[in-house]
Design a protein around this motif. Structure first.
Motif, PDB file in Angstrom:
ATOM      1  N   VAL A  41      51.263  39.827  38.075  1.00  0.00           N
ATOM      2  CA  VAL A  41      51.827  38.558  38.085  1.00  0.00           C
ATOM      3  C   VAL A  41      52.891  38.544  39.284  1.00  0.00           C
ATOM      4  O   VAL A  41      52.849  37.645  40.196  1.00  0.00           O
ATOM      5  N   GLY A  42      53.126  39.776  39.867  1.00  0.00           N
ATOM      6  CA  GLY A  42      54.160  39.679  41.040  1.00  0.00           C
ATOM      7  C   GLY A  42      53.218  39.419  42.178  1.00  0.00           C
ATOM      8  O   GLY A  42      53.928  38.993  43.213  1.00  0.00           O
ATOM      9  N   ALA A  43      52.127  39.584  42.246  1.00  0.00           N
ATOM     10  CA  ALA A  43      51.177  39.560  43.357  1.00  0.00           C
ATOM     11  C   ALA A  43      50.598  38.238  43.613  1.00  0.00           C
ATOM     12  O   ALA A  43      49.947  37.711  44.187  1.00  0.00           O
ATOM     13  N   THR A  44      50.711  37.512  42.520  1.00  0.00           N
ATOM     14  CA  THR A  44      50.455  35.992  42.286  1.00  0.00           C
ATOM     15  C   THR A  44      51.458  35.169  42.655  1.00  0.00           C
ATOM     16  O   THR A  44      52.530  35.115  42.194  1.00  0.00           O
ATOM     17  N   PRO A  45      51.242  34.240  43.767  1.00  0.00           N
ATOM     18  CA  PRO A  45      52.404  33.153  43.998  1.00  0.00           C
ATOM     19  C   PRO A  45      52.586  32.511  42.863  1.00  0.00           C
ATOM     20  O   PRO A  45      51.825  32.390  41.811  1.00  0.00           O
ATOM     21  N   PRO A 231      43.433  35.330  44.839  1.00  0.00           N
ATOM     22  CA  PRO A 231      44.139  35.018  46.245  1.00  0.00           C
ATOM     23  C   PRO A 231      43.101  33.905  47.013  1.00  0.00           C
ATOM     24  O   PRO A 231      41.694  34.032  46.944  1.00  0.00           O
ATOM     25  N   ASP A 232      43.528  33.154  47.872  1.00  0.00           N
ATOM     26  CA  ASP A 232      42.713  32.047  48.839  1.00  0.00           C
ATOM     27  C   ASP A 232      41.760  33.088  49.692  1.00  0.00           C
ATOM     28  O   ASP A 232      42.427  33.836  50.381  1.00  0.00           O
ATOM     29  N   LEU A 236      34.980  31.868  49.068  1.00  0.00           N
ATOM     30  CA  LEU A 236      35.032  32.057  47.822  1.00  0.00           C
ATOM     31  C   LEU A 236      35.397  30.829  47.208  1.00  0.00           C
ATOM     32  O   LEU A 236      36.620  30.499  47.066  1.00  0.00           O
ATOM     33  N   SER A 237      34.451  30.093  46.766  1.00  0.00           N
ATOM     34  CA  SER A 237      34.666  28.640  46.200  1.00  0.00           C
ATOM     35  C   SER A 237      34.686  28.882  44.600  1.00  0.00           C
ATOM     36  O   SER A 237      34.455  29.793  44.124  1.00  0.00           O
ATOM     37  N   TYR A 238      34.982  27.711  44.183  1.00  0.00           N
ATOM     38  CA  TYR A 238      34.885  27.670  42.703  1.00  0.00           C
ATOM     39  C   TYR A 238      33.517  27.869  42.073  1.00  0.00           C
ATOM     40  O   TYR A 238      33.544  28.563  41.087  1.00  0.00           O
ATOM     41  N   ALA A 239      32.754  27.436  42.683  1.00  0.00           N
ATOM     42  CA  ALA A 239      31.365  27.435  42.363  1.00  0.00           C
ATOM     43  C   ALA A 239      30.939  28.866  42.301  1.00  0.00           C
ATOM     44  O   ALA A 239      30.327  29.359  41.586  1.00  0.00           O
ATOM     45  N   HIS A 240      31.346  29.665  43.395  1.00  0.00           N
ATOM     46  CA  HIS A 240      30.981  31.210  43.342  1.00  0.00           C
ATOM     47  C   HIS A 240      31.682  31.901  42.206  1.00  0.00           C
ATOM     48  O   HIS A 240      31.118  32.663  41.579  1.00  0.00           O
ATOM     49  N   VAL A 241      33.211  31.566  41.830  1.00  0.00           N
ATOM     50  CA  VAL A 241      33.845  32.237  40.727  1.00  0.00           C
ATOM     51  C   VAL A 241      33.042  31.927  39.662  1.00  0.00           C
ATOM     52  O   VAL A 241      32.858  32.765  38.682  1.00  0.00           O
ATOM     53  N   GLY A 283      43.504  43.447  40.065  1.00  0.00           N
ATOM     54  CA  GLY A 283      44.830  42.809  39.658  1.00  0.00           C
ATOM     55  C   GLY A 283      44.460  41.367  38.938  1.00  0.00           C
ATOM     56  O   GLY A 283      45.196  40.964  38.402  1.00  0.00           O
ATOM     57  N   ALA A 284      43.745  40.678  39.943  1.00  0.00           N
ATOM     58  CA  ALA A 284      43.496  39.109  39.361  1.00  0.00           C
ATOM     59  C   ALA A 284      42.652  39.226  37.873  1.00  0.00           C
ATOM     60  O   ALA A 284      43.199  38.377  37.216  1.00  0.00           O
TER      61      ALA A 284
END
Length: 318
Positions: A41-45, A231-232, A236-241, A283-284
């Motif tokens: 959680v801390g690593a996520t903006p 992370p950005d 790595l686009s939404y299609a890749h994910v 982590g994500a």
């Protein structure tokens, strides 16, 4: 004796499901430490975390309405009693969220629906129709999204996107999209079909289209939660994910393990490690698992246990 046995089957099934939920949640929570969750959680903006919570709220709404197409189909074919919106939402949410914890999602979700809808006096044929429609929605959504991705963006598929010719992947994608379109078109014009000497009712084209679109919306929203907490990263686009997510979820389902533990995470990590350091990706993935799997499962477990307690208490009083 037969009537007595049938009378005690639903409560017994409810206790079995509740025991399985407790065991499944205990095993899942053992693998995740509070320190790891707080670190993720801390690593996520903060902005991305808020976006993830908003997407989670939308995903929970989809979970709560997952049985609506099945209810519409059952009412069309059977004399199903009026069921309150809260009862439908409770059953949909519990069946969806707890099936990930129990493992074998198709069977566990069907068991939960059988227990709760029988409690509200839905006939067996009506429950079977609800289970058939609701149980196939995720599969139809998965196949439709996979076919669309292969057809229009084949390079997004992990492991295969660069190893298999694009035309071959597009051919597979076109076949999947055509199969889903054929399903929607073929269920119109006839009320039922005979398979293995048994007559099965068909939902009709509108309800079939709703099945496909609802499944696509559910999976796309869940994948968006994962995409937001990542992370950005260039490339790595939404299609890749989405491609990685579909492959991981399919592998997790076929494994039969609760929430695809190990298999789902491994495929996600393998696909994301091409773009991210493994520690960052892990982590994500952990944060996504807590948000999308464990938090809804814990809430659904409390709802299911509360309903069982309320039902048994009311029966004893009456």
């Amino acid at each position: 004796m037969k009537q007595r046995a049938l009378k005690y089957i639903p409560p017994g099934l409810g206790l079995i499901v509740l025991a399985g939920v407790i065991i499944g949640l205990r095993g899942a929570l053992k693998r995740i430490s509070l320190g790891d969750v707080l670190a993720a959680v801390g690593a996520t903006p903060r902005v991305e975390f808020i976006h993830a919570l908003l997407l989670l709220a939308a995903s929970l709404c989809l979970m709560a309405g997952y049985d609506l197409p099945g209810i519409l189909f059952a009412r069309r074919r059977e004399s199903v009693p009026r069921i309150g919106a809260l009862h439908i939402a409770l059953t949909s949410f519990c069946a969806y969220a707890l099936s990930h914890v129990l493992g074998a999602p198709a069977l566990s979700a069907a068991a939960i629906r059988l227990r709760l809808y029988a409690q509200w006096r839905v006939p067996a044929a009506g429950i079977a129709r609800i289970v058939a429609i609701s149980g196939s929605m995720f599969t139809f959504g998965l196949l439709t999204l996979l076919g669309t991705l292969l057809l229009f963006y084949p390079v997004a598929m992990p492991l295969f996107g660069h190893a298999v010719p694009a035309w071959a992947l597009r051919a597979v994608g076109a076949a999947l999209v055509f199969a889903m379109a054929l399903y929607v078109a073929s269920v119109g014009g006839r009320p039922s079909v005979v398979i293995f000497r048994r007559r099965l009712a068909l939902p009709g084209p509108r309800l079939a289209l709703l099945q496909v679109l609802y499944g696509c919306a559910d999976i796309s929203t869940a994948c968006a939660i994962l995409y937001v907490v990542l992370p950005d990263t260039p490339g790595l686009s939404y299609a890749h994910v989405l491609g990685i997510y579909l492959a991981a979820f399919a592998a997790g389902i076929f494994s039969g393990l609760p929430a695809g533990v190990g298999v789902f995470d491994s495929v996600l990590l393998l696909g994301l490690s091409v773009y991210l350091p493994p520690a960052t990706a892990l982590g994500a993935i952990l944060l996504f698992r807590v948000l999308y799997f464990l938090a809804p499962a814990c809430a659904a477990a409390l709802c299911y246990a509360g309903n069982e307690l309320w039902t048994n208490t009311r029966k004893r009083r009456s």
